[in-house]
Design a protein around this motif. Sequence first.
Motif, mmCIF file in Angstrom:
data_model
loop_
_atom_site.group_PDB
_atom_site.id
_atom_site.type_symbol
_atom_site.label_atom_id
_atom_site.label_comp_id
_atom_site.label_asym_id
_atom_site.label_seq_id
_atom_site.Cartn_x
_atom_site.Cartn_y
_atom_site.Cartn_z
ATOM 1 N N ASP A 56 0.852 -1.192 0.000
ATOM 2 C CA ASP A 56 0.000 0.000 0.000
ATOM 3 C C ASP A 56 0.891 1.246 0.000
ATOM 4 O OD1 ASP A 56 1.039 -0.382 2.574
ATOM 5 O OD2 ASP A 56 -0.658 0.596 3.548
ATOM 6 N N SER A 57 2.158 1.069 -0.365
ATOM 7 C CA SER A 57 3.128 2.159 -0.257
ATOM 8 C C SER A 57 3.325 2.860 -1.588
ATOM 9 C CB SER A 57 4.465 1.584 0.213
ATOM 10 O OG SER A 57 5.391 2.614 0.390
ATOM 11 N N GLY A 58 2.874 4.095 -1.682
ATOM 12 C CA GLY A 58 3.057 4.868 -2.907
ATOM 13 C C GLY A 58 2.144 4.409 -4.031
ATOM 14 N N GLN A 104 11.312 9.805 1.546
ATOM 15 C CA GLN A 104 10.280 8.851 1.949
ATOM 16 C C GLN A 104 10.540 8.477 3.394
ATOM 17 O OE1 GLN A 104 11.274 5.994 -1.395
ATOM 18 N NE2 GLN A 104 11.081 4.497 0.255
ATOM 19 N N GLY A 105 9.826 7.475 3.926
ATOM 20 C CA GLY A 105 9.921 7.176 5.356
ATOM 21 C C GLY A 105 11.334 6.854 5.811
ATOM 22 N N ARG A 106 12.045 6.040 5.029
ATOM 23 C CA ARG A 106 13.367 5.606 5.498
ATOM 24 C C ARG A 106 14.374 6.760 5.548
ATOM 25 N NH1 ARG A 106 13.513 0.976 1.129
ATOM 26 N NH2 ARG A 106 11.305 1.351 1.429
ATOM 27 N N GLY A 107 14.135 7.817 4.782
ATOM 28 C CA GLY A 107 14.992 9.004 4.866
ATOM 29 C C GLY A 107 14.839 9.644 6.247
ATOM 30 N N THR A 131 12.994 -1.514 7.556
ATOM 31 C CA THR A 131 13.909 -0.383 7.341
ATOM 32 C C THR A 131 14.200 0.345 8.656
ATOM 33 O OG1 THR A 131 12.031 1.065 6.823
ATOM 34 C CG2 THR A 131 13.125 0.015 4.965
ATOM 35 N N THR A 132 13.195 0.410 9.532
ATOM 36 C CA THR A 132 13.367 1.115 10.806
ATOM 37 C C THR A 132 14.472 0.446 11.621
ATOM 38 O OG1 THR A 132 10.952 1.253 10.716
ATOM 39 C CG2 THR A 132 12.008 2.147 12.673
ATOM 40 N N ARG A 133 14.373 -0.877 11.747
ATOM 41 C CA ARG A 133 15.374 -1.603 12.540
ATOM 42 C C ARG A 133 16.756 -1.494 11.910
ATOM 43 N NH1 ARG A 133 14.305 -7.805 13.486
ATOM 44 N NH2 ARG A 133 14.786 -7.875 11.266
ATOM 45 N N LEU A 186 7.562 3.667 18.544
ATOM 46 C CA LEU A 186 6.152 3.259 18.670
ATOM 47 C C LEU A 186 5.458 3.383 17.316
ATOM 48 C CD1 LEU A 186 3.779 2.565 20.701
ATOM 49 C CD2 LEU A 186 3.240 5.005 20.581
ATOM 50 N N GLU A 187 4.996 2.267 16.796
ATOM 51 C CA GLU A 187 4.369 2.287 15.462
ATOM 52 C C GLU A 187 2.856 2.199 15.583
ATOM 53 O OE1 GLU A 187 5.898 -0.807 12.847
ATOM 54 O OE2 GLU A 187 4.140 -0.603 11.563
ATOM 55 N N GLY A 188 2.162 3.030 14.835
ATOM 56 C CA GLY A 188 0.704 2.928 14.745
ATOM 57 C C GLY A 188 0.349 1.824 13.763
ATOM 58 N N LEU A 219 7.167 8.314 17.353
ATOM 59 C CA LEU A 219 6.077 7.595 16.691
ATOM 60 C C LEU A 219 6.442 7.286 15.247
ATOM 61 C CD1 LEU A 219 2.944 6.871 16.885
ATOM 62 C CD2 LEU A 219 2.537 9.164 15.967
ATOM 63 N N ASP A 220 6.171 6.071 14.799
ATOM 64 C CA ASP A 220 6.167 5.812 13.357
ATOM 65 C C ASP A 220 4.737 6.084 12.928
ATOM 66 O OD1 ASP A 220 5.912 4.821 10.811
ATOM 67 O OD2 ASP A 220 7.383 3.232 11.107
ATOM 68 N N ALA A 221 4.531 7.270 12.335
ATOM 69 C CA ALA A 221 3.178 7.756 12.054
ATOM 70 C C ALA A 221 2.616 7.250 10.723
ATOM 71 C CB ALA A 221 3.186 9.284 12.055
ATOM 72 N N MET A 259 7.599 9.508 9.240
ATOM 73 C CA MET A 259 6.383 9.248 8.471
ATOM 74 C C MET A 259 6.747 8.816 7.057
ATOM 75 S SD MET A 259 3.044 9.612 8.159
ATOM 76 C CE MET A 259 1.753 9.921 6.974
ATOM 77 N N SER A 260 6.146 7.728 6.616
ATOM 78 C CA SER A 260 6.170 7.415 5.194
ATOM 79 C C SER A 260 4.839 7.901 4.647
ATOM 80 C CB SER A 260 6.314 5.904 4.963
ATOM 81 O OG SER A 260 6.102 5.637 3.591
ATOM 82 N N ALA A 261 4.856 9.033 3.953
ATOM 83 C CA ALA A 261 3.614 9.630 3.458
ATOM 84 C C ALA A 261 3.016 8.826 2.308
ATOM 85 C CB ALA A 261 3.890 11.067 3.022
ATOM 86 N N LYS A 262 3.732 7.779 1.893
ATOM 87 C CA LYS A 262 3.261 6.930 0.802
ATOM 88 C C LYS A 262 2.090 6.047 1.224
ATOM 89 C CE LYS A 262 6.698 5.250 -1.701
ATOM 90 N NZ LYS A 262 7.962 4.546 -2.027
ATOM 91 N N LYS A 263 1.744 6.068 2.515
ATOM 92 C CA LYS A 263 0.621 5.237 2.985
ATOM 93 C C LYS A 263 -0.565 6.139 3.337
ATOM 94 C CE LYS A 263 4.291 2.386 3.619
ATOM 95 N NZ LYS A 263 5.674 2.766 3.315
ATOM 96 N N ASP A 264 -0.782 6.376 4.652
ATOM 97 C CA ASP A 264 -1.916 7.206 5.088
ATOM 98 C C ASP A 264 -2.133 8.459 4.236
ATOM 99 O OD1 ASP A 264 -2.976 5.896 7.305
ATOM 100 O OD2 ASP A 264 -2.080 7.206 8.803
ATOM 101 N N VAL A 409 1.858 -14.107 4.473
ATOM 102 C CA VAL A 409 1.794 -13.505 3.136
ATOM 103 C C VAL A 409 0.839 -12.329 3.263
ATOM 104 C CG1 VAL A 409 1.111 -13.792 0.737
ATOM 105 C CG2 VAL A 409 2.129 -15.692 1.975
ATOM 106 N N ARG A 410 1.281 -11.182 2.793
ATOM 107 C CA ARG A 410 0.474 -9.967 2.947
ATOM 108 C C ARG A 410 -0.202 -9.626 1.633
ATOM 109 N NH1 ARG A 410 3.313 -4.250 4.273
ATOM 110 N NH2 ARG A 410 3.600 -4.343 2.032
ATOM 111 N N LEU A 411 -1.521 -9.577 1.668
ATOM 112 C CA LEU A 411 -2.303 -9.076 0.529
ATOM 113 C C LEU A 411 -2.627 -7.633 0.892
ATOM 114 C CD1 LEU A 411 -4.749 -12.106 0.244
ATOM 115 C CD2 LEU A 411 -2.913 -11.576 -1.369
#
Length: 466
Positions: A56-58, A104-107, A131-133, A186-188, A219-221, A259-264, A409-411
């Motif tokens: 769901d990213s980008g 993006q988020g990892r930046g 990427t966070t870890r 802390l990730e939402g 927060l990982d928003a 924040m990775s704005a590519k999602k929410d 497996v993520r759909l």
Amino acid sequence: MTAKTSHRTWAEPYKIKMVELLHMTTRVEREKAIRDAGYNTFLLRSRDVYIDLLTDSGTSAMSDRQWAGLMRGDEAYAGSESFYRLEEVVRQYYGYRHLLPTHQGRGAEHIMSQLLIKPGDFIPGNMYFTTTRLHQELAGGKFVDVIIDEAHDTQSSHPFKGNVDLAKLDELVQEVGADCVPYISLEGNVNMAGGQPFSMENLKALHSYCREKGILIMLDATRTIENAFFIREREAAYAGKSVKSILREICDLTDGCTMSAKKDALTNIGGFFCCNDDELFQRAKNLAVIYEGLHTYGGLAGRDMEAMAQGLHEAVMEEHQAARIGQVRYLGNKLADAGIPIGLPIGSHAVFIDAKRFLPHVEQDSYPAQALAAEFYVESGVRAMERGNVSAGRDPETGNNRRPALELVRLTLPRRVYTQAHMDVVAECVVNVFQRRKQIQGLKMTFEPEYLRFFQARFEPLAKNN
Ligand code: F0G
């Protein structure tokens, strides 16, 4: 909340203005494509994919207003008007004082990790994100999982599987000392746990604990607007509140965010780092010019910041979240009704299939989730993503596969992109594969990159009866 109209509960609050044609393939073509891609869905070409549920990213569909925003983008190198518009919107909804856009988020994760972590530190978190870890480790830190046990059990129906286990956190702090714990991550709507939220009650308790110990809450928003939706739905005290006000309350209990704005935020690219502390922000701005770009664009074009500002206005709309989460539930319920082992409760951004229970005969070091994602593609051109032993990588100390409890497996559903009929095709695909699951073999890894191996690793099927 009362629906504004009498239509079905999750029907879309928009209509389609433009369409993108899809390329249909035959099974023989897909068998070749997945072989050429080393049985890694990340290495498929998108033209060979029919329904793309990789991420769901980008991948969101932008609205007419976001597209109009692209024309309004101010491409000034310094002091872009688009930056100031974005800053105002982020302050309005998230409430932090300072905003630094990133590519993006990892930046943002990179900058935050470099600023806050010193070698030998420990960073507790409510489950890892890949990427966070990695950025925490590259800064010399060690991630410690302090999520509640229920998060590692796909069958637990705990309503807030993203909660922090304060006893686990305290055990770590007692052991290593609060000075070696710069912040809790802390990730939402915890991605790797299946898109599971934390509760406001848990966050309030965490906030008191961290204030007492002098530990920041970062927060990982990325999917926190979706987390706010679940708080409203599941926490009695929030039943009458708006998603907007809950989001703001979450942020007010934390010290900053990535924040990775590519999602929410409904954009195709972008991210940001926020904080309240002036000195920390000065240092963040200074790192940004090395790794991202000047602090008023941070690796983004002016038009990307415009699209993000408008995307955030749309993302906090109640009817958007109802349709978004409603569509994920539609698919999840269809699969659960057909007896497919999925992660429960159904999360906000994806339906997670439990590959250990789907393919109990495939040993975890033969990567059952990777094999299953490849099968879904061959069956119907549906592209999913592995979130299990390949994604978890190796323990840096032992060099062994981490063999996480969750082999999934993520759909993943892009926002505003696919229709209900597409969801029916996906469900049929999974059910067909389930019926022939006993014939599915595991994989062996033939190429393993050094970092974030799931993106580029290659595999081969294990020989039959191996
Ligand atoms: N944090 C979370 C919770 C994420 O899900 C992601 C990305 C990131 C940070 C990194 O952000 O990609 O903008 O650099 N998740 C994507 C996914 C890749 O498919 O789950 P990024």
